[in-house]
Write an enzyme that holds these catalytic residues in place. Sequence first.
Site, PDB file in Angstrom:
ATOM      1  N   ASN A 161       0.797  -1.237   0.000  1.00  0.00           N
ATOM      2  CA  ASN A 161       0.000   0.000   0.000  1.00  0.00           C
ATOM      3  C   ASN A 161       0.825   1.280   0.000  1.00  0.00           C
ATOM      4  OD1 ASN A 161       0.705  -0.718   2.732  1.00  0.00           O
ATOM      5  ND2 ASN A 161      -0.679   0.887   3.405  1.00  0.00           N
ATOM      6  N   GLY A 235       2.411  -5.404   7.702  1.00  0.00           N
ATOM      7  CA  GLY A 235       1.421  -6.165   6.935  1.00  0.00           C
ATOM      8  C   GLY A 235       0.217  -6.459   7.804  1.00  0.00           C
ATOM      9  N   SER A 236      -0.524  -7.484   7.414  1.00  0.00           N
ATOM     10  CA  SER A 236      -1.792  -7.760   8.098  1.00  0.00           C
ATOM     11  C   SER A 236      -1.561  -8.491   9.423  1.00  0.00           C
ATOM     12  CB  SER A 236      -2.665  -8.620   7.186  1.00  0.00           C
ATOM     13  OG  SER A 236      -2.003  -9.845   6.946  1.00  0.00           O
ATOM     14  N   ALA A 238      -3.058 -11.210  10.281  1.00  0.00           N
ATOM     15  CA  ALA A 238      -2.995 -12.660  10.020  1.00  0.00           C
ATOM     16  C   ALA A 238      -1.573 -13.075   9.648  1.00  0.00           C
ATOM     17  CB  ALA A 238      -3.971 -13.019   8.899  1.00  0.00           C
ATOM     18  N   THR A 239      -0.916 -12.302   8.763  1.00  0.00           N
ATOM     19  CA  THR A 239       0.452 -12.679   8.374  1.00  0.00           C
ATOM     20  C   THR A 239       1.410 -12.407   9.525  1.00  0.00           C
ATOM     21  OG1 THR A 239      -0.123 -12.036   6.127  1.00  0.00           O
ATOM     22  CG2 THR A 239       2.178 -12.476   6.539  1.00  0.00           C
ATOM     23  N   GLY A 240       1.160 -11.335  10.281  1.00  0.00           N
ATOM     24  CA  GLY A 240       2.015 -11.037  11.439  1.00  0.00           C
ATOM     25  C   GLY A 240       2.079 -12.215  12.405  1.00  0.00           C
ATOM     26  N   GLU A 257       4.449  -4.404  12.614  1.00  0.00           N
ATOM     27  CA  GLU A 257       3.535  -3.259  12.428  1.00  0.00           C
ATOM     28  C   GLU A 257       2.354  -3.778  11.622  1.00  0.00           C
ATOM     29  OE1 GLU A 257       3.746  -0.539  13.830  1.00  0.00           O
ATOM     30  OE2 GLU A 257       5.850  -0.168  14.291  1.00  0.00           O
ATOM     31  N   CYS A 291      -2.515   1.922   6.664  1.00  0.00           N
ATOM     32  CA  CYS A 291      -2.762   1.203   7.926  1.00  0.00           C
ATOM     33  C   CYS A 291      -3.437   2.096   8.944  1.00  0.00           C
ATOM     34  CB  CYS A 291      -1.459   0.642   8.471  1.00  0.00           C
ATOM     35  SG  CYS A 291      -0.169   1.895   8.650  1.00  0.00           S
ATOM     36  N   GLU A 465       8.418   1.305  15.223  1.00  0.00           N
ATOM     37  CA  GLU A 465       9.381   1.866  14.268  1.00  0.00           C
ATOM     38  C   GLU A 465       9.456   3.354  14.569  1.00  0.00           C
ATOM     39  OE1 GLU A 465      11.090   0.043  12.211  1.00  0.00           O
ATOM     40  OE2 GLU A 465       9.891  -1.757  11.838  1.00  0.00           O
TER      41      GLU A 465
HETATM   42  P1  NAD Z   1       0.032  -9.103   3.991  1.00  0.00           P
HETATM   43  O1  NAD Z   1       0.151  -9.454   5.435  1.00  0.00           O
HETATM   44  O2  NAD Z   1      -0.783  -9.945   3.117  1.00  0.00           O
HETATM   45  O3  NAD Z   1       1.501  -9.049   3.325  1.00  0.00           O
HETATM   46  C1  NAD Z   1       2.543  -8.274   3.859  1.00  0.00           C
HETATM   47  C2  NAD Z   1       3.867  -8.856   3.412  1.00  0.00           C
HETATM   48  O4  NAD Z   1       4.042 -10.149   4.017  1.00  0.00           O
HETATM   49  C3  NAD Z   1       3.990  -9.074   1.909  1.00  0.00           C
HETATM   50  O5  NAD Z   1       5.300  -8.747   1.495  1.00  0.00           O
HETATM   51  C4  NAD Z   1       3.744 -10.575   1.780  1.00  0.00           C
HETATM   52  O6  NAD Z   1       4.308 -11.152   0.620  1.00  0.00           O
HETATM   53  C5  NAD Z   1       4.430 -11.086   3.024  1.00  0.00           C
HETATM   54  N1  NAD Z   1       4.021 -12.422   3.470  1.00  0.00           N
HETATM   55  C6  NAD Z   1       2.894 -13.111   3.123  1.00  0.00           C
HETATM   56  N2  NAD Z   1       2.877 -14.297   3.779  1.00  0.00           N
HETATM   57  C7  NAD Z   1       3.996 -14.347   4.538  1.00  0.00           C
HETATM   58  C8  NAD Z   1       4.527 -15.294   5.456  1.00  0.00           C
HETATM   59  N3  NAD Z   1       3.904 -16.451   5.722  1.00  0.00           N
HETATM   60  N4  NAD Z   1       5.694 -15.024   6.070  1.00  0.00           N
HETATM   61  C9  NAD Z   1       6.331 -13.848   5.834  1.00  0.00           C
HETATM   62  N5  NAD Z   1       5.886 -12.913   4.981  1.00  0.00           N
HETATM   63  C10 NAD Z   1       4.722 -13.157   4.343  1.00  0.00           C
HETATM   64  O7  NAD Z   1      -0.454  -7.594   3.980  1.00  0.00           O
HETATM   65  P2  NAD Z   1      -0.872  -6.722   2.707  1.00  0.00           P
HETATM   66  O8  NAD Z   1      -2.194  -7.179   2.204  1.00  0.00           O
HETATM   67  O9  NAD Z   1       0.289  -6.659   1.770  1.00  0.00           O
HETATM   68  O10 NAD Z   1      -1.021  -5.280   3.394  1.00  0.00           O
HETATM   69  C11 NAD Z   1      -2.196  -4.808   3.988  1.00  0.00           C
HETATM   70  C12 NAD Z   1      -2.119  -4.918   5.515  1.00  0.00           C
HETATM   71  O11 NAD Z   1      -0.922  -4.334   5.999  1.00  0.00           O
HETATM   72  C13 NAD Z   1      -3.253  -4.138   6.173  1.00  0.00           C
HETATM   73  O12 NAD Z   1      -3.759  -4.905   7.247  1.00  0.00           O
HETATM   74  C14 NAD Z   1      -2.560  -2.890   6.704  1.00  0.00           C
HETATM   75  O13 NAD Z   1      -3.200  -2.275   7.784  1.00  0.00           O
HETATM   76  C15 NAD Z   1      -1.225  -3.445   7.086  1.00  0.00           C
HETATM   77  N6  NAD Z   1      -0.209  -2.408   7.152  1.00  0.00           N
HETATM   78  C16 NAD Z   1       0.338  -2.080   8.358  1.00  0.00           C
HETATM   79  C17 NAD Z   1       1.273  -1.058   8.447  1.00  0.00           C
HETATM   80  C18 NAD Z   1       1.855  -0.610   9.773  1.00  0.00           C
HETATM   81  O14 NAD Z   1       2.890   0.080   9.772  1.00  0.00           O
HETATM   82  N7  NAD Z   1       1.228  -0.930  10.884  1.00  0.00           N
HETATM   83  C19 NAD Z   1       1.670  -0.392   7.298  1.00  0.00           C
HETATM   84  C20 NAD Z   1       1.088  -0.736   6.091  1.00  0.00           C
HETATM   85  C21 NAD Z   1       0.150  -1.760   6.015  1.00  0.00           C
END
Ligand code: NAD
Length: 485
Positions: A161, A235-236, A238-240, A257, A291, A465
Site C-alpha cells: 500500500n 502487513g496484516s 494474520a500474516t504477522g 507493524e 494502515c 518503528e
Molecule cells: P500481507 O500481510 O498480506 O503481506 C505483507 C507482506 O508479508 C507481503 O510482502 C507478503 O508477501 C508477506 N508475506 C505473506 N505471507 C507471509 C509469510 N507467511 N511469512 C512472511 N511474509 C509473508 O499484507 P498486505 O495485504 O500486503 O497489506 C495490507 C495490511 O498491511 C493491512 O492490514 C494494513 O493495515 C497493514 N499495514 C500495516 C502497516 C503498519 O505500519 N502498521 C503499514 C502498512 C500496512
Amino acid sequence: MASMSNTSGLELEFTSFFNVVDGELCKAYSNKFRSTLNPATLNQNPEVPFSSAEDVDRAVDAARKAAKSWATLPWKVRQEAVAKFADALEANSNGFAQTLVQEQGKTIHEARGELYLTVQYLRGTASLTLPGDELIDNNEQRKAVRRYTPLGVAVGIVPWNYPVYLACQRVGQALITGNPIILKPSPFAPYCNLKLAELGLRFFPPGVFQALSGEADLGSILTAHPSVDLITFAGSVATGKKVMEACSKTLKRMVLELGGNDPAIVMPDVDIATIAPTIAYLAFANSGQICTLPKRVYVHESIYDNFLSGMVNYAKNLKLRTDEAVAIGPVSNKAQYDSVKSLLADTETRNLSIAAGSTKPPPNLGGYYLMPTLVDNPPDDARVVVEEPFGPILPVLKWSNEEEVIQRANDTNYGLGASVWSKDITNAERIARQLQAGCVWINTHAELDAKFPFGGYKQSGIGAEGGLEGLKGYCNVQVIWSKLG
Ligand code: NAD
C-alpha cells in the site's frame, strides 16, 4: 513503466527490474520471472525476478559477510550514507512516483506525496543517534557501561500500500544502527522496492542493502532462515501471526507493524465546514489503503447530519482516476478489490444506508475502481465497522455519551491509531489518553515523524518503528560490568 531520463548520470531508469544481491543487479537463480497488473488499466507491468530459496541463501550469505565491517563503521559514517541515499531518492522522485502509480494505483499526486514523506523520513532517521557508551554506575565497587550493538542481518518485509515509505522506514533504521538489510517487497508492488536497492548500490557496500522479489512463499523462506537475526514486518494481523510463529523457531527478533481500524471521535464544537472534508480526505487517501487512517468516524449526534453532508460533498467530487489531484485511484490489486467488494455486498445484504458512493463498481472504467462510499450510521456489529476495510468505504457513526463513545472506539482487537477532533485541546487530550492506540492524534490523523515511535496496541503490532525506541528494536542492549577494588 516510467521512461528513462538521461539528463544526469545519477538518474535511474525504470524499465527493467532486478534483484540486488552482493553488490550486483541479478536475475533469480532459477531464471524465472513474474509480473503484476497495473490496477488502473489492467495492463501488464514489466517482469521482475521470481526468487526462491537459493536466492535467499546467496543474499543472507552476502549480508553476513558485510555485517561485521558495516557494524564497526562510526555511527556518523552510516548516518551520512543514509542521508546521501535520501538525497538521491529525492533526485529520482519523478521516476519513482510514476512507477508507483503504475504498480500500486495511487494518484500521481499521492505518489509524489509518498516520495516526499519518504525522503523526509529518511533524513529524520539519519539525524537520530542512539547513545554511545553510557556510564550507568561508577563507584568504588563497580563500573557499569550500557551500549547498543547491531542485531546482525535484518529482513524487511513490506506490504503493497505504501511500498516506498514502508521500505525506507525499515532500511534507514536498519542501516544507521549497523545491520545489513534484505528487503522483500510485496508480490503486488515489487518495482519501486527493487529500484530502491539498486539506488542503494551507490551508497552502501555490497551485501548491506539487498532486495529480492518473488511470490508469497518468499516471506516464509526468509523468516525461517537460521542466519537472519531480525524480521521487521509491516502487513496484516494474520500474516504477522505467521511471522511471529516462524521467528519463534530460532528466537529471531521481530518488529510487527500490523493492521488498524482507527476510530476518529468528532466533538460537537468542531468547525464542520473544515473538519468534515478533512476527515473525508484522510479516510479516502490512497483509496483508504493506509494502515492508520480514520476507518470509523464517530460524530456527535448534535452535528451528525451537517457533518455527514460535508463528507458526502467531498466524496462526490472525487474523480476516479490517477492523474488528477482531487481524485481517487483504484484498489491496488484483485485480492483487495474482492475483499472490499465483499464488504460492500454485506452492507447491501444488511440494507445499510449509503450516504455517498455505491455498493457496485462503477461501469466501464476497466481497472479495480470503486466509488468512495460512506455508510450512514451502521450498527456497531456491521462488518464495515468491525473489520479493517482497507479500501474506499467508510462508516460514519452517531454518538451521544462520551464514556460510551470511548468504549465503542476501544471495542476492537486493533490499536494502531485514533484521533479526537475538537477546538478544546485540553478536553480532547483527556479523551485521547483513554484511547487504546499507539498514536492518538488531536485535530489530525496519520501524521508520522521519524523522531516519534510508531507502534500498535493489542493486535496492531509488537515493538515500534521510529524514534529511539524504534532504533533500539534493531539492537541488542549490552552492559559491561566491572567489579572494582
Ligand atoms: P500481507 O500481510 O498480506 O503481506 C505483507 C507482506 O508479508 C507481503 O510482502 C507478503 O508477501 C508477506 N508475506 C505473506 N505471507 C507471509 C509469510 N507467511 N511469512 C512472511 N511474509 C509473508 O499484507 P498486505 O495485504 O500486503 O497489506 C495490507 C495490511 O498491511 C493491512 O492490514 C494494513 O493495515 C497493514 N499495514 C500495516 C502497516 C503498519 O505500519 N502498521 C503499514 C502498512 C500496512
